[in-house]
Design a protein around this motif. Sequence first.
Motif, PDB file in Angstrom:
ATOM      1  N   UNK A 186       0.831  -1.200   0.000  1.00 32.61           N
ATOM      2  CA  UNK A 186       0.000   0.000   0.000  1.00 32.61           C
ATOM      3  C   UNK A 186       0.865   1.250   0.000  1.00 32.61           C
ATOM      4  N   UNK A 187       1.938   1.232   0.789  1.00 36.69           N
ATOM      5  CA  UNK A 187       2.863   2.371   0.814  1.00 36.69           C
ATOM      6  C   UNK A 187       3.494   2.585  -0.553  1.00 36.69           C
ATOM      7  N   UNK A 188       3.880   1.491  -1.209  1.00 33.87           N
ATOM      8  CA  UNK A 188       4.457   1.586  -2.541  1.00 33.87           C
ATOM      9  C   UNK A 188       3.449   2.130  -3.534  1.00 33.87           C
ATOM     10  N   UNK A 189       2.216   1.666  -3.435  1.00 31.28           N
ATOM     11  CA  UNK A 189       1.168   2.147  -4.331  1.00 31.28           C
ATOM     12  C   UNK A 189       0.909   3.633  -4.131  1.00 31.28           C
ATOM     13  N   UNK A 190       0.917   4.086  -2.890  1.00 28.52           N
ATOM     14  CA  UNK A 190       0.747   5.515  -2.610  1.00 28.52           C
ATOM     15  C   UNK A 190       1.853   6.339  -3.265  1.00 28.52           C
ATOM     16  N   UNK A 191       3.094   5.856  -3.160  1.00 33.90           N
ATOM     17  CA  UNK A 191       4.215   6.592  -3.747  1.00 33.90           C
ATOM     18  C   UNK A 191       4.087   6.663  -5.266  1.00 33.90           C
ATOM     19  N   UNK A 192       3.727   5.552  -5.883  1.00 35.34           N
ATOM     20  CA  UNK A 192       3.580   5.539  -7.334  1.00 35.34           C
ATOM     21  C   UNK A 192       2.439   6.450  -7.779  1.00 35.34           C
ATOM     22  N   UNK A 193       1.353   6.458  -7.020  1.00 36.65           N
ATOM     23  CA  UNK A 193       0.219   7.314  -7.362  1.00 36.65           C
ATOM     24  C   UNK A 193       0.614   8.787  -7.267  1.00 36.65           C
ATOM     25  N   UNK A 194       1.415   9.128  -6.279  1.00 39.51           N
ATOM     26  CA  UNK A 194       1.790  10.530  -6.068  1.00 39.51           C
ATOM     27  C   UNK A 194       2.834  11.009  -7.065  1.00 39.51           C
ATOM     28  N   UNK A 195       3.733  10.133  -7.502  1.00 38.10           N
ATOM     29  CA  UNK A 195       4.888  10.564  -8.283  1.00 38.10           C
ATOM     30  C   UNK A 195       4.753  10.366  -9.789  1.00 38.10           C
ATOM     31  N   UNK A 196       3.923   9.414 -10.238  1.00 38.97           N
ATOM     32  CA  UNK A 196       3.922   9.073 -11.659  1.00 38.97           C
ATOM     33  C   UNK A 196       2.512   9.148 -12.245  1.00 38.97           C
ATOM     34  N   UNK A 197       2.313  10.023 -13.235  1.00 40.02           N
ATOM     35  CA  UNK A 197       0.981  10.164 -13.851  1.00 40.02           C
ATOM     36  C   UNK A 197       0.455   8.866 -14.452  1.00 40.02           C
ATOM     37  N   UNK A 198       1.353   8.039 -15.014  1.00 37.07           N
ATOM     38  CA  UNK A 198       0.904   6.783 -15.623  1.00 37.07           C
ATOM     39  C   UNK A 198       0.235   5.880 -14.592  1.00 37.07           C
ATOM     40  N   UNK A 199       0.803   5.846 -13.389  1.00 39.06           N
ATOM     41  CA  UNK A 199       0.208   5.037 -12.340  1.00 39.06           C
ATOM     42  C   UNK A 199      -1.074   5.653 -11.815  1.00 39.06           C
ATOM     43  N   UNK A 200      -1.131   6.988 -11.810  1.00 35.96           N
ATOM     44  CA  UNK A 200      -2.392   7.633 -11.407  1.00 35.96           C
ATOM     45  C   UNK A 200      -3.503   7.249 -12.367  1.00 35.96           C
ATOM     46  N   UNK A 201      -3.187   7.249 -13.660  1.00 32.80           N
ATOM     47  CA  UNK A 201      -4.184   6.874 -14.651  1.00 32.80           C
ATOM     48  C   UNK A 201      -4.617   5.418 -14.472  1.00 32.80           C
ATOM     49  N   UNK A 202      -3.665   4.549 -14.128  1.00 33.27           N
ATOM     50  CA  UNK A 202      -3.996   3.133 -13.930  1.00 33.27           C
ATOM     51  C   UNK A 202      -4.932   2.949 -12.747  1.00 33.27           C
ATOM     52  N   UNK A 203      -4.607   3.602 -11.624  1.00 32.66           N
ATOM     53  CA  UNK A 203      -5.447   3.465 -10.434  1.00 32.66           C
ATOM     54  C   UNK A 203      -6.827   4.083 -10.657  1.00 32.66           C
ATOM     55  N   UNK A 204      -6.846   5.284 -11.222  1.00 30.05           N
ATOM     56  CA  UNK A 204      -8.134   5.938 -11.466  1.00 30.05           C
ATOM     57  C   UNK A 204      -8.949   5.169 -12.496  1.00 30.05           C
ATOM     58  N   UNK A 205      -8.273   4.635 -13.507  1.00 21.54           N
ATOM     59  CA  UNK A 205      -8.969   3.825 -14.504  1.00 21.54           C
ATOM     60  C   UNK A 205      -9.591   2.588 -13.893  1.00 21.54           C
ATOM     61  N   UNK A 206      -8.895   1.976 -12.925  1.00 23.69           N
ATOM     62  CA  UNK A 206      -9.445   0.804 -12.247  1.00 23.69           C
ATOM     63  C   UNK A 206     -10.711   1.156 -11.483  1.00 23.69           C
ATOM     64  N   UNK A 207     -10.689   2.321 -10.837  1.00 25.30           N
ATOM     65  CA  UNK A 207     -11.865   2.757 -10.081  1.00 25.30           C
ATOM     66  C   UNK A 207     -13.038   3.027 -11.025  1.00 25.30           C
ATOM     67  N   UNK A 208     -12.756   3.694 -12.134  1.00 26.18           N
ATOM     68  CA  UNK A 208     -13.813   3.999 -13.111  1.00 26.18           C
ATOM     69  C   UNK A 208     -14.398   2.706 -13.681  1.00 26.18           C
ATOM     70  N   UNK A 209     -13.539   1.732 -14.003  1.00 29.42           N
ATOM     71  CA  UNK A 209     -14.017   0.460 -14.543  1.00 29.42           C
ATOM     72  C   UNK A 209     -14.893  -0.268 -13.523  1.00 29.42           C
ATOM     73  N   UNK A 210     -14.466  -0.239 -12.255  1.00 31.72           N
ATOM     74  CA  UNK A 210     -15.270  -0.880 -11.219  1.00 31.72           C
ATOM     75  C   UNK A 210     -16.629  -0.233 -11.071  1.00 31.72           C
TER      76      UNK A 210
END
Length: 346
Positions: free
Chosen positions: A223-247
Amino acid sequence: MEIIELLTPHYEVAWLPWAVQYFFLVGIATCAALIAAGCAFAAPASAGDRLLPAATVVLAVAAIAAPVSLLADLHQPGRFWHFYAHFTSWSWMSLGAVLLPAFVGLALAFCAAWWFSHRPLLRVLGVLLAAAAISVLVYSGSEVMVLKSRPLWSTPFLPVNFALTAWLAALGAMLLVARWLPGGTASLPGALVRGLIWAGIIGAILTALSWMATGMAGEDASFTQAQRLFAEFPAWRMSFLGSIVAGLAIIMLMSCAPRRLLHPFYSLTVAGMLLSVGWVFRWIVFMEAQEVPKYGAGLYLYSLPLGSDGLLGMAGVLGLCIALIAIATWLVSELRGRRCLTRTPA
């Protein structure tokens, strides 16, 4: 003034797209096996019995296609033989070399028993098949979870997420193949399929909340790693947000009128969403997670090859699945023609 230059070496990815195809297909196979095994104990003409043909076809297709992807990922036949010649009981991969063939053999035997309408044998095989499916789900999730060098993988929630997304993908596959079975999607038990999909959705939501709770309590490094990736890299933000939208999109689709689920176009949309969620989740876990350096900053750049280790290989697996679906649905149609869909216990 001193200038310090940091160099990051280029590493090839250890898990190729073949691994994504394998984990996707073996997840569908195991979850279809669990559903088919349960349906084998249903009374004739009941909701479970009506779902059994679609579950069996998906089981047959995925159980054949998954090992093909695995062998392609191993590349060298010697690596496959090595698991048997030098068996190591503490290795999940070595255990999988025993568990997977047993599961595939039981899956094909189950499909054959269904074809010959041997209900007592089908139920015996169903119990063995369910146990084998659970063992493969455990092994396939654990062999990734044990890699502590990657915090995103080293979490007990990963095997659970593999199982839940595979459950949804398997139901999506059943909605997809049912349109080519006798009676089409209208032959499916809509209430049962809907309930099984909701079970997977609720399970995924509870798992995500549990993962967040343990992570915020400092007990899960992923979870800590995921938080860091979400904060630092737009590509990962898009992946996480895309997962939420798909759900949320799947939840909205399932919240509409229950009868719509069996409508040809509506069922195709739901099937596509469920299959996409299962596949994309594995692509993020395997391919995008390997872009994160084990040591250092930044991301490794990965470009999808066009050859057999990339796009061509993925197209080949898709073609194999299409061919197997065509053969399986044709055989089921022939079975209906010869027996008029009579299902009497042997």
